[in-house]
Scaffold this motif. Sequence first.
Motif, PDB file in Angstrom:
ATOM      1  N   MET C 270       0.838  -1.200   0.000  1.00  0.00           N
ATOM      2  CA  MET C 270       0.000   0.000   0.000  1.00  0.00           C
ATOM      3  C   MET C 270       0.877   1.256   0.000  1.00  0.00           C
ATOM      4  O   MET C 270       0.666   2.187  -0.794  1.00  0.00           O
ATOM      5  CB  MET C 270      -0.906  -0.035   1.238  1.00  0.00           C
ATOM      6  N   ALA C 271       1.866   1.278   0.875  1.00  0.00           N
ATOM      7  CA  ALA C 271       2.737   2.460   0.970  1.00  0.00           C
ATOM      8  C   ALA C 271       3.581   2.625  -0.295  1.00  0.00           C
ATOM      9  O   ALA C 271       3.786   3.737  -0.783  1.00  0.00           O
ATOM     10  CB  ALA C 271       3.638   2.333   2.200  1.00  0.00           C
ATOM     11  N   TYR C 272       4.067   1.512  -0.828  1.00  0.00           N
ATOM     12  CA  TYR C 272       4.905   1.579  -2.036  1.00  0.00           C
ATOM     13  C   TYR C 272       4.100   2.102  -3.215  1.00  0.00           C
ATOM     14  O   TYR C 272       4.595   2.898  -4.015  1.00  0.00           O
ATOM     15  CB  TYR C 272       5.476   0.200  -2.376  1.00  0.00           C
ATOM     16  N   LYS C 273       2.871   1.635  -3.319  1.00  0.00           N
ATOM     17  CA  LYS C 273       2.044   2.069  -4.449  1.00  0.00           C
ATOM     18  C   LYS C 273       1.832   3.581  -4.386  1.00  0.00           C
ATOM     19  O   LYS C 273       1.967   4.297  -5.386  1.00  0.00           O
ATOM     20  CB  LYS C 273       0.693   1.342  -4.414  1.00  0.00           C
ATOM     21  N   MET C 274       1.540   4.047  -3.178  1.00  0.00           N
ATOM     22  CA  MET C 274       1.308   5.478  -3.003  1.00  0.00           C
ATOM     23  C   MET C 274       2.568   6.277  -3.330  1.00  0.00           C
ATOM     24  O   MET C 274       2.500   7.358  -3.921  1.00  0.00           O
ATOM     25  CB  MET C 274       0.873   5.719  -1.556  1.00  0.00           C
ATOM     26  N   ALA C 275       3.699   5.740  -2.942  1.00  0.00           N
ATOM     27  CA  ALA C 275       4.965   6.456  -3.141  1.00  0.00           C
ATOM     28  C   ALA C 275       5.562   6.192  -4.523  1.00  0.00           C
ATOM     29  O   ALA C 275       6.620   6.735  -4.862  1.00  0.00           O
ATOM     30  CB  ALA C 275       5.953   6.046  -2.052  1.00  0.00           C
ATOM     31  N   GLY C 276       4.907   5.356  -5.322  1.00  0.00           N
ATOM     32  CA  GLY C 276       5.425   5.054  -6.655  1.00  0.00           C
ATOM     33  C   GLY C 276       6.703   4.234  -6.625  1.00  0.00           C
ATOM     34  O   GLY C 276       7.586   4.407  -7.469  1.00  0.00           O
ATOM     35  N   ILE C 277       6.797   3.356  -5.661  1.00  0.00           N
ATOM     36  CA  ILE C 277       7.989   2.506  -5.551  1.00  0.00           C
ATOM     37  C   ILE C 277       7.691   1.137  -6.149  1.00  0.00           C
ATOM     38  O   ILE C 277       6.721   0.479  -5.775  1.00  0.00           O
ATOM     39  CB  ILE C 277       8.433   2.387  -4.080  1.00  0.00           C
ATOM     40  N   HIS C 278       8.513   0.711  -7.098  1.00  0.00           N
ATOM     41  CA  HIS C 278       8.271  -0.554  -7.788  1.00  0.00           C
ATOM     42  C   HIS C 278       9.217  -1.647  -7.321  1.00  0.00           C
ATOM     43  O   HIS C 278       8.877  -2.814  -7.332  1.00  0.00           O
ATOM     44  CB  HIS C 278       8.394  -0.351  -9.301  1.00  0.00           C
ATOM     45  N   ASN C 279      10.408  -1.250  -6.942  1.00  0.00           N
ATOM     46  CA  ASN C 279      11.397  -2.229  -6.494  1.00  0.00           C
ATOM     47  C   ASN C 279      11.976  -1.781  -5.147  1.00  0.00           C
ATOM     48  O   ASN C 279      12.994  -1.093  -5.085  1.00  0.00           O
ATOM     49  CB  ASN C 279      12.512  -2.341  -7.532  1.00  0.00           C
ATOM     50  N   PRO C 280      11.302  -2.168  -4.063  1.00  0.00           N
ATOM     51  CA  PRO C 280      11.707  -1.664  -2.740  1.00  0.00           C
ATOM     52  C   PRO C 280      13.182  -1.912  -2.440  1.00  0.00           C
ATOM     53  O   PRO C 280      13.858  -1.039  -1.895  1.00  0.00           O
ATOM     54  CB  PRO C 280      10.812  -2.442  -1.775  1.00  0.00           C
ATOM     55  N   ARG C 281      13.660  -3.093  -2.776  1.00  0.00           N
ATOM     56  CA  ARG C 281      15.047  -3.441  -2.447  1.00  0.00           C
ATOM     57  C   ARG C 281      16.026  -2.444  -3.067  1.00  0.00           C
ATOM     58  O   ARG C 281      17.053  -2.115  -2.497  1.00  0.00           O
ATOM     59  CB  ARG C 281      15.322  -4.868  -2.931  1.00  0.00           C
ATOM     60  N   LYS C 282      15.708  -1.953  -4.261  1.00  0.00           N
ATOM     61  CA  LYS C 282      16.599  -1.003  -4.935  1.00  0.00           C
ATOM     62  C   LYS C 282      16.299   0.443  -4.551  1.00  0.00           C
ATOM     63  O   LYS C 282      17.193   1.277  -4.496  1.00  0.00           O
ATOM     64  CB  LYS C 282      16.433  -1.155  -6.457  1.00  0.00           C
ATOM     65  N   GLU C 283      15.017   0.723  -4.316  1.00  0.00           N
ATOM     66  CA  GLU C 283      14.644   2.131  -4.164  1.00  0.00           C
ATOM     67  C   GLU C 283      14.676   2.639  -2.726  1.00  0.00           C
ATOM     68  O   GLU C 283      14.747   3.840  -2.495  1.00  0.00           O
ATOM     69  CB  GLU C 283      13.248   2.364  -4.771  1.00  0.00           C
ATOM     70  N   ILE C 284      14.588   1.748  -1.763  1.00  0.00           N
ATOM     71  CA  ILE C 284      14.679   2.184  -0.356  1.00  0.00           C
ATOM     72  C   ILE C 284      16.168   2.229   0.013  1.00  0.00           C
ATOM     73  O   ILE C 284      16.879   1.232  -0.108  1.00  0.00           O
ATOM     74  CB  ILE C 284      13.929   1.211   0.582  1.00  0.00           C
ATOM     75  N   ASP C 285      16.621   3.398   0.468  1.00  0.00           N
ATOM     76  CA  ASP C 285      18.042   3.564   0.784  1.00  0.00           C
ATOM     77  C   ASP C 285      18.372   3.212   2.227  1.00  0.00           C
ATOM     78  O   ASP C 285      19.492   2.815   2.540  1.00  0.00           O
ATOM     79  CB  ASP C 285      18.462   5.020   0.540  1.00  0.00           C
ATOM     80  N   VAL C 286      17.406   3.423   3.111  1.00  0.00           N
ATOM     81  CA  VAL C 286      17.641   3.171   4.531  1.00  0.00           C
ATOM     82  C   VAL C 286      16.284   2.870   5.170  1.00  0.00           C
ATOM     83  O   VAL C 286      15.281   3.483   4.813  1.00  0.00           O
ATOM     84  CB  VAL C 286      18.336   4.380   5.205  1.00  0.00           C
ATOM     85  N   ALA C 287      16.279   1.913   6.093  1.00  0.00           N
ATOM     86  CA  ALA C 287      14.996   1.555   6.704  1.00  0.00           C
ATOM     87  C   ALA C 287      15.139   1.333   8.200  1.00  0.00           C
ATOM     88  O   ALA C 287      16.151   0.820   8.681  1.00  0.00           O
ATOM     89  CB  ALA C 287      14.421   0.294   6.047  1.00  0.00           C
ATOM     90  N   GLU C 288      14.098   1.769   8.909  1.00  0.00           N
ATOM     91  CA  GLU C 288      13.956   1.468  10.334  1.00  0.00           C
ATOM     92  C   GLU C 288      12.797   0.493  10.432  1.00  0.00           C
ATOM     93  O   GLU C 288      11.625   0.879  10.343  1.00  0.00           O
ATOM     94  CB  GLU C 288      13.653   2.755  11.110  1.00  0.00           C
ATOM     95  N   VAL C 289      13.104  -0.788  10.558  1.00  0.00           N
ATOM     96  CA  VAL C 289      12.043  -1.782  10.687  1.00  0.00           C
ATOM     97  C   VAL C 289      11.928  -2.182  12.153  1.00  0.00           C
ATOM     98  O   VAL C 289      12.877  -2.064  12.915  1.00  0.00           O
ATOM     99  CB  VAL C 289      12.284  -3.011   9.771  1.00  0.00           C
ATOM    100  N   TYR C 290      10.760  -2.637  12.534  1.00  0.00           N
ATOM    101  CA  TYR C 290      10.459  -2.847  13.950  1.00  0.00           C
ATOM    102  C   TYR C 290      11.200  -4.069  14.480  1.00  0.00           C
ATOM    103  O   TYR C 290      11.047  -5.164  13.953  1.00  0.00           O
ATOM    104  CB  TYR C 290       8.951  -3.006  14.109  1.00  0.00           C
TER     105      TYR C 290
END
Lengths: 172, 158, 392
Positions: C270-290
């Motif tokens: 849902m969040a990726y679609k809104m943000a126009g992200i197609h390939n999270p692994r490539k497009e997310i540079d840094v993540a804070e996961v729980y």
Amino acid sequence: MDKNVKLPGTPYSSDDFKKGKIPYVEDVPKARYTWSAGIAMSRFLEELKNGRIIARKCHECGRVYVPPRMFCSYCFRPTDEWVYVKDTGRVNTAVVSYIGADRGKLGEPLVVAVIELDGASEGMGILHKLGNVDPEDVKNRKVFNMRVKAVWKKPEEREGAITDILYFEPIE
Amino acid sequence: MSIDKIRDLKSAKVIPGDMEVGKYVYTLGLAGEKFFNGLKNGKILASTCKKCGITYLPPKAYCEECHGAIDEYSEVGKIGMVYSYTIQYVDGSGKKLDEGVIWALIKYEGVRGGIVHKLGEVDYDQLYIGMLVEPVFKKKAEREGKITDILYFRPIKP
Amino acid sequence: MRMNIHFKNRVACIGAGLTLFRRRLFETPRELAWEAAKQALENAGMELKDIDCVVFGSAPDAFDGIHMQGEYMVDGAGGYKKPFTRVYVGGGTGVFSVIAGWWHVASGLCDKVLVVAEEKMSPALPHPQYVFHHIFDPITDKPLGVNLIWIFALEMHRYMYKYNIKKEDIALVSVKNKRNALDHPAAQLGAKITVEDVLNSEVLVWPVQRLDISPVSDGAGALILTSEEYAKQYTDTPVWIDGVGWNLDTTYWTNRDLAFPKYLYYAGKMAYKMAGIHNPRKEIDVAEVYDPFDYKELHHMEGLQLARKGEAPILTREGVTERDGDLPINPSGGLLGVGNPIAAAGIMKVAEIFWQLRKEAGKRQVAKDPTTGLAQAWGDLMQIGTVVVMRV
Ligand SMILES: [Zn+2]
Ligand SMILES: [Zn+2]
């Protein structure tokens, strides 16, 4: 925000507390509850007394729900039929608990598992204890997919509770 | 499609239980520590936001209007006023009390907020809103820095 | 899922504030909320009068020991005489409160929102564990003497079994996060530990050991969200919240696939679609996961498609998730290192992405030049995923 920023907050230790350095007031919650089991679970508990495990089936999608429920959360319609499932099944996952509900140490480690009962839909597991399983067989993962069967309390001791099943044990 | 109903109520199960939390410990916090220390010394302390000119009782460590920090604490006047009152005839479980308890919200001139406490040394038929009252404290040695360090408020004798 | 991704305002984050995270803090819950909110306002260059509405988040009331905690909080959280909303989805609350703040601005209802989250777990004695006991089904689970850690251990073990994961590889997460936390100003448990330390720590519920778990904490955090128009008035460096997502699975947790967090997969989508992200692994540079447990960081990376199923432990072992790696995960130190005041921990994660994208993370700054980040939380009966995607 860099590491050296000084953030607000006044920490204290349990020792400070015990020594009376921390002013406080206290209160004891006196909430008592009665949880109504509802239609599906009342029947489920009643059947446990008879040494049987009952489920509900949805005719739309064919799912057999354990624990039983009166509606199908997938089809969002009432479930249709009471069906019995077996008191045998397969271990989906299991762990060894060294602590009790209050986080205190247990005298004997306890093996608990999610068990998929025969006759229930795939993935419809229940939580229960395992008996006569060596904790080592949990740690080396032999326990996964192990076939198990319920060990019941004596009929006269059953009270219509999930604990009418003492535990599940491996089928030889 | 049918919805089953329980016809025999004996088969409807009810599971009893309680909340096992032993107790809650509420630390007094920045403003609370000052307030309850004040009570120990027989004083009712309020805090004042200099920027907004608002005085809070019980005191706050921050101003609810401007969100600025407050570090000015001072004693409220000796004379409080009954803003409203009620008489309690039953306890928390609904049991009749031997004697009614008068509870009042007491406010002070120029102070936002107030104190809820008991009224004493007064008969029901003498009660009125606007009555001027003063706190009666426990003996100094018996005070513990709790709201009960004030025994009750009583009318100021003319 | 069909989703309307057209909204009135693009939403910016322009300020953040935190208190210390500690096992016990003396301040009252509202004093903590106030401290965090004050900092966030100052950080954004705002005063409380500039704020249109306030969103507050905290986990079960039974931790602080105050029912109707939202109402209790109102003045400390800056909500006095303003539209004030409390949201609650258990551990997912911190990030969910940011999502709720986002609605207020994205819809055009408000322009400037203060989001505050607070948790005090220290009031419940003898241990907050008792409070957790009450999240379980009173009929099927509680009579068995269930302990909160059971369900995490059962999930962790199923995950390990399904993908043949070693405890050593999971322990690396705890080692990394506690080390990262040494550079965080709020951190409760920053430490240099080894995989052996984790494996030798007390076994609570095999395979969960003491150093696999985040601590019990008190603390608060706050953020300022504004519309694009106002963001530009206050700062030259807004961080945009370009995608939000959340999703819940059933409470019948024994009926779920425990090896893969499907709810998070959907929330991420849902969040990726809104943000126009197609390939999270490539497009997310840094993540804070729980990461209340070390395995959850891995589990969540996979749910978020930041790793393929079963691949997260490998990426971790190869150093990909370190601060100088290709996909830094939890550069803050996460819940394992910074601490876990439940709702406040979620805000801490969003704040970290805010600082990382603004290059304001100091010693914690990741090596690569990040332009897109993600923060995520997880909660209720381990059934909700809450996600925000942020960009500069
Ligand atoms: Zn169905
Ligand atoms: Zn003020």
